[in-house]
Design an enzyme around this catalytic site. Structure first.
Site, PDB file in Angstrom:
ATOM      1  N   ASN A 214      33.186  17.590  37.189  1.00 38.54           N
ATOM      2  CA  ASN A 214      32.605  16.248  37.308  1.00 38.54           C
ATOM      3  C   ASN A 214      31.780  15.919  36.067  1.00 38.54           C
ATOM      4  OD1 ASN A 214      30.823  18.200  38.331  1.00 38.54           O
ATOM      5  ND2 ASN A 214      29.691  16.748  39.571  1.00 38.54           N
ATOM      6  N   ILE A 215      31.872  14.658  35.674  1.00 39.50           N
ATOM      7  CA  ILE A 215      31.179  14.199  34.467  1.00 39.50           C
ATOM      8  C   ILE A 215      30.357  12.984  34.874  1.00 39.50           C
ATOM      9  CG2 ILE A 215      31.488  13.381  32.088  1.00 39.50           C
ATOM     10  CD1 ILE A 215      34.392  14.633  32.306  1.00 39.50           C
ATOM     11  N   GLU A 216      29.043  13.185  34.998  1.00 40.31           N
ATOM     12  CA  GLU A 216      28.193  12.085  35.466  1.00 40.31           C
ATOM     13  C   GLU A 216      27.771  11.205  34.302  1.00 40.31           C
ATOM     14  OE1 GLU A 216      25.140  13.868  37.925  1.00 40.31           O
ATOM     15  OE2 GLU A 216      26.613  14.232  39.509  1.00 40.31           O
ATOM     16  N   CYS A 225      34.811  12.202  39.042  1.00 41.32           N
ATOM     17  CA  CYS A 225      34.849  13.406  39.869  1.00 41.32           C
ATOM     18  C   CYS A 225      35.719  14.471  39.206  1.00 41.32           C
ATOM     19  CB  CYS A 225      35.446  13.097  41.242  1.00 41.32           C
ATOM     20  SG  CYS A 225      34.416  12.071  42.277  1.00 41.32           S
ATOM     21  N   GLU A 227      38.115  16.283  40.451  1.00 41.62           N
ATOM     22  CA  GLU A 227      39.549  16.195  40.769  1.00 41.62           C
ATOM     23  C   GLU A 227      40.238  15.202  39.852  1.00 41.62           C
ATOM     24  OE1 GLU A 227      36.968  15.974  42.698  1.00 41.62           O
ATOM     25  OE2 GLU A 227      37.319  16.644  44.738  1.00 41.62           O
ATOM     26  N   CYS A 257      36.275  13.423  47.688  1.00 36.79           N
ATOM     27  CA  CYS A 257      35.803  12.125  48.180  1.00 36.79           C
ATOM     28  C   CYS A 257      37.023  11.237  48.469  1.00 36.79           C
ATOM     29  CB  CYS A 257      34.891  11.464  47.153  1.00 36.79           C
ATOM     30  SG  CYS A 257      35.782  10.823  45.720  1.00 36.79           S
ATOM     31  N   CYS A 260      39.195  10.301  45.441  1.00 35.12           N
ATOM     32  CA  CYS A 260      39.990  11.438  44.937  1.00 35.12           C
ATOM     33  C   CYS A 260      41.142  11.755  45.877  1.00 35.12           C
ATOM     34  CB  CYS A 260      39.102  12.659  44.718  1.00 35.12           C
ATOM     35  SG  CYS A 260      38.058  12.466  43.262  1.00 35.12           S
TER      36      CYS A 260
HETATM   37  N1  THU Z   1      32.075  14.815  43.137  1.00 34.99           N
HETATM   38  C1  THU Z   1      33.279  15.317  42.673  1.00 34.99           C
HETATM   39  O1  THU Z   1      33.349  15.773  41.521  1.00 34.99           O
HETATM   40  N2  THU Z   1      34.342  15.296  43.495  1.00 34.99           N
HETATM   41  C2  THU Z   1      34.353  14.785  44.774  1.00 34.99           C
HETATM   42  O2  THU Z   1      35.415  14.635  45.344  1.00 34.99           O
HETATM   43  C3  THU Z   1      33.065  14.450  45.403  1.00 34.99           C
HETATM   44  C4  THU Z   1      31.919  14.252  44.465  1.00 34.99           C
HETATM   45  C5  THU Z   1      30.923  14.813  42.229  1.00 34.99           C
HETATM   46  C6  THU Z   1      30.613  13.445  41.713  1.00 34.99           C
HETATM   47  C7  THU Z   1      29.153  13.545  41.416  1.00 34.99           C
HETATM   48  O3  THU Z   1      28.997  13.977  40.081  1.00 34.99           O
HETATM   49  C8  THU Z   1      28.623  14.615  42.352  1.00 34.99           C
HETATM   50  O4  THU Z   1      29.758  15.260  42.883  1.00 34.99           O
HETATM   51  C9  THU Z   1      27.760  14.063  43.483  1.00 34.99           C
HETATM   52  O5  THU Z   1      28.388  13.026  44.135  1.00 34.99           O
END
Ligand code: THU
Length: 307
Positions: A214-216, A225, A227, A257, A260
């Site tokens: 994940n890259i915020e 996300c 995935e 989520c 995804c």
């Molecule tokens: N996140 C994912 O990488 N994949 C998902 O399917 C659910 C959420 C990450 C996104 C965000 O950076 C962190 O989890 C909190 O929501």
């Protein structure tokens, strides 16, 4: 440098040393990360057969040549490995080195070359294998009985897989290996806002794997996300159909989520979803369980003439 690769052989592998050093470092680091130990290091000495024989004679009273020798710094109770002895390991911290030195591995280069030829694989793979074998010995693994042998063999293969040195024809990707790759990707997550790191790894029918994390973003909505980061990596490399995805979350099991699930559905016929928390067991379900009655490419096959 926590992994100290020393070339103590007269012959050189024509400019390949730097590449091999990086590979051996990757193998050692893979072993450490699979075992869950932190701030550890070891020395890997690529030696001549004479040196290996001499060490075998003086240190182990065995007067013969061999392929690899391991000299652990710490001894663990039989039946336990480094992961069961983290406190004991902390006592080995070397303030001068700045890490816990697990010990030394000494590999005979000519022996590795011979074995690579005999097994029909590359020198990289053989050196990687010997190095993983030794790193695991330094962490208390052994192969005296069948159970211990199987556990050590499994760890060797998982480490080689992480370092991209696996012989895929002999060891097809297992759910555990795919989950390991997701865990490894998770460690590269950029998640300063939620602090929830996620790693993913996709598997194609022909055994290729693609990782993502994940890259915020400071504008939260721009977050990607793990995935979908993996899907981007895969499609960019030309792969667009997947049979499985593994997902590892740092704080908890991280089921994909909604967005995804929808995106994964676009590129699979009901893929397996392997999902768990880093350092814990995982569960396996089919995507259709997570996204029943999905809307996907199939629905648009008939097209729409607007009538
Ligand atoms: N996140 C994912 O990488 N994949 C998902 O399917 C659910 C959420 C990450 C996104 C965000 O950076 C962190 O989890 C909190 O929501």
């Amino acid at each position: 440098m926590p992994i100290d690769v020393q070339w103590a052989v007269p012959e050189r592998v024509e400019g390949l040393e730097a590449l091999l050093e990086a590979l051996l470092e990757a193998v050692c680091e893979a072993c450490f990360s699979l075992e869950g130990v932190e701030n550890c290091g070891m020395a890997v000495r690529i030696a001549s057969p004479d040196e290996v024989r001499e060490l075998n004679r003086t240190m182990r009273s065995i007067d013969s040549e061999t392929d690899v020798l391991s000299f652990p710094t710490a001894r663990f109770r039989p039946g336990t490995t480094a992961r069961d002895n983290l406190k004991r390991l902390k006592r080995e911290y070397d303030p001068f080195l700045g890490y816990v030195n697990l010990g030394d591995c000494v590999i005979s280069l000519p022996r590795a070359k011979e074995q690579a030829e005999a097994y029909g694989h590359s020198l990289e793979r053989e050196l990687g294998y010997l190095c993983a074998h030794s790193a695991l010995h330094l962490m208390g693994y052994d192969h005296m009985n069948p159970g211990d042998r199987a556990r050590m063999r499994d760890m060797e293969e998982r480490a080689l897989r992480l370092a991209s040195l696996s012989r895929t024809e002999d060891f097809p990707m297992t759910d555990q290996m795919l989950f390991d790759l997701a865990c490894e990707a998770m460690l590269r997550a950029y998640a300063p806002y939620s602090k929830f790191q996620v790693g993913a790894c996709l598997l194609t029918r022909d055994g290729r794997t693609f990782q993502g994390c994940n890259i915020e973003n400071a504008s939260y909505g721009a977050t990607i996300c793990a995935e979908r980061a993996a899907i981007s990596n895969a499609l960019t490399a030309g792969a667009n159909h997947f049979v499985a995805v593994a997902i590892a979350g740092s704080g908890a099991q991280s089921w994909p989520c909604g967005i995804c699930r929808q995106v994964l559905n676009e590129f699979s016929d009901d893929m397996r979803v392997i999902c768990g928390q880093y350092g814990h067991d995982f569960e396996v379900v089919k995507l259709a369980e997570l996204l029943p009655r999905a809307f996907g490419p199939e629905q648009l096959k008939g097209g729409s003439d607007g009538e």
